[in-house]
Design a protein around this motif. Structure first.
Motif, short mmCIF file in Angstrom:
data_model
loop_
_atom_site.label_atom_id
_atom_site.label_comp_id
_atom_site.label_asym_id
_atom_site.label_seq_id
_atom_site.Cartn_x
_atom_site.Cartn_y
_atom_site.Cartn_z
N GLY A 95 -11.14 17.10 13.02
CA GLY A 95 -10.62 17.31 11.69
C GLY A 95 -11.18 16.23 10.77
N ARG A 96 -10.72 16.23 9.53
CA ARG A 96 -11.22 15.20 8.61
C ARG A 96 -10.23 14.98 7.48
NH1 ARG A 96 -13.61 17.24 3.92
NH2 ARG A 96 -13.91 19.47 3.96
N LEU A 97 -10.37 13.86 6.88
CA LEU A 97 -9.60 13.50 5.70
C LEU A 97 -10.43 13.94 4.51
CD1 LEU A 97 -7.22 12.00 4.40
CD2 LEU A 97 -8.57 9.92 4.61
N ALA A 98 -9.97 14.96 3.78
CA ALA A 98 -10.75 15.51 2.67
C ALA A 98 -10.58 14.69 1.40
CB ALA A 98 -10.36 16.96 2.42
N ARG A 99 -9.35 14.18 1.18
CA ARG A 99 -9.07 13.44 -0.05
C ARG A 99 -7.85 12.58 0.19
NH1 ARG A 99 -5.63 14.49 -4.11
NH2 ARG A 99 -5.16 16.53 -3.27
N ILE A 100 -7.83 11.41 -0.45
CA ILE A 100 -6.67 10.54 -0.37
C ILE A 100 -6.48 9.83 -1.71
CG2 ILE A 100 -8.03 8.64 0.58
CD1 ILE A 100 -5.53 7.80 2.17
N ARG A 101 -5.24 9.78 -2.17
CA ARG A 101 -4.90 9.00 -3.37
C ARG A 101 -3.89 7.96 -2.93
NH1 ARG A 101 -2.55 10.65 -8.09
NH2 ARG A 101 -1.02 11.81 -6.89
N ASP B 262 7.54 12.12 5.03
CA ASP B 262 7.66 11.33 3.79
C ASP B 262 6.32 10.95 3.16
OD1 ASP B 262 7.00 9.54 5.75
OD2 ASP B 262 8.51 8.05 5.25
N THR B 263 5.23 11.59 3.60
CA THR B 263 3.92 11.36 3.00
C THR B 263 3.46 12.64 2.30
OG1 THR B 263 3.30 9.80 4.73
CG2 THR B 263 1.51 10.73 3.44
N PRO B 264 3.28 12.60 0.97
CA PRO B 264 2.78 13.80 0.29
C PRO B 264 1.43 14.20 0.88
CG PRO B 264 3.42 12.11 -1.29
CD PRO B 264 3.43 11.48 0.07
N HIS B 265 1.28 15.45 1.25
CA HIS B 265 0.03 15.89 1.87
C HIS B 265 -0.16 17.40 1.70
CE1 HIS B 265 3.02 16.73 4.94
NE2 HIS B 265 2.20 17.67 5.36
N GLU B 266 -1.37 17.83 1.93
CA GLU B 266 -1.72 19.24 1.91
C GLU B 266 -2.68 19.47 3.06
OE1 GLU B 266 -4.30 22.34 -0.85
OE2 GLU B 266 -3.51 20.51 -1.73
N VAL B 267 -2.44 20.52 3.85
CA VAL B 267 -3.35 20.88 4.92
C VAL B 267 -4.28 21.95 4.37
CG1 VAL B 267 -3.58 21.82 7.25
CG2 VAL B 267 -1.66 20.31 6.69
N PHE C 117 0.86 -1.18 0.00
CA PHE C 117 0.00 0.00 0.00
C PHE C 117 0.90 1.23 0.00
CE2 PHE C 117 -2.25 3.32 2.36
CZ PHE C 117 -3.47 3.35 1.69
N GLN C 118 0.66 2.17 -0.93
CA GLN C 118 1.47 3.39 -1.01
C GLN C 118 0.55 4.60 -1.05
OE1 GLN C 118 3.82 3.73 -4.55
NE2 GLN C 118 4.83 5.57 -3.88
N LEU C 119 0.74 5.52 -0.09
CA LEU C 119 0.02 6.79 -0.12
C LEU C 119 0.64 7.68 -1.17
CD1 LEU C 119 -0.38 7.59 3.68
CD2 LEU C 119 -2.17 6.95 2.07
N MET C 120 -0.19 8.22 -2.05
CA MET C 120 0.29 9.11 -3.10
C MET C 120 0.09 10.57 -2.70
SD MET C 120 1.30 6.88 -5.19
CE MET C 120 1.68 7.84 -6.62
N ASP C 121 -1.04 10.89 -2.08
CA ASP C 121 -1.34 12.26 -1.68
C ASP C 121 -2.48 12.22 -0.67
OD1 ASP C 121 -1.29 15.04 -1.62
OD2 ASP C 121 -2.66 15.24 -3.30
N VAL C 122 -2.42 13.09 0.32
CA VAL C 122 -3.45 13.16 1.36
C VAL C 122 -3.81 14.63 1.56
CG1 VAL C 122 -3.98 12.69 3.79
CG2 VAL C 122 -2.51 11.12 2.52
N GLU C 123 -5.09 14.93 1.70
CA GLU C 123 -5.56 16.29 1.97
C GLU C 123 -6.28 16.27 3.31
OE1 GLU C 123 -8.82 18.75 -0.26
OE2 GLU C 123 -6.98 18.70 -1.47
N LEU C 124 -5.75 17.00 4.29
CA LEU C 124 -6.27 16.98 5.66
C LEU C 124 -6.87 18.33 6.03
CD1 LEU C 124 -3.08 15.41 7.23
CD2 LEU C 124 -5.19 14.21 6.67
N VAL C 125 -7.97 18.29 6.76
CA VAL C 125 -8.57 19.50 7.34
C VAL C 125 -8.30 19.41 8.85
CG1 VAL C 125 -10.69 20.79 7.75
CG2 VAL C 125 -10.36 19.58 5.57
#
Length: 94
Positions: free
Chosen positions: A58-64, A43-48, A16-24
């Motif tokens: 908070g919440r997880l808005a998007r995950i790839r 080491d995890t691509p993400h955007e707050v 399993f590989q996280l590509m991108d995460v968007e967190l609120v």
């Protein structure tokens, strides 16, 4: 225990590989999860996401993500799943 050991070694392997995460961000004390998140933060691509309505946790808005599953020879993926075949330099051992 023998049956459990047999089942474990016959199951397909996966990665399993996280590509991108968007967190609120959340407002409440999130100390119990903070150490876990912080250990992989760099080491995890993400955007707050800023400017979203606040929430307690908070919440997880998007995950790839990508998942690789090693299927037994001849297995057919169901539905919209795509099988990618590639050769492996490793030789099976007996």
């Amino acid at each position: 225990m023998n049956e459990l050991a047999r089942l474990v070694v016959t199951q397909p392997e996966a990665r399993f590989q996280l590509m991108d995460v968007e967190l609120v961000p959340g407002l409440r004390d999130q100390a119990p999860m903070a150490a876990s998140v912080a250990s992989r933060w760099a080491d995890t691509p993400h955007e707050v996401v800023q400017g979203e309505p606040p929430s307690a946790l908070g919440r997880l808005a998007r995950i790839r993500f990508k998942v690789w599953i090693e299927l037994p020879r001849g297995a057919k993926p169901a539905g919209a799943l795509v099988a990618e075949h590639f050769s492996c330099d490793a030789k099976p051992t007996r």
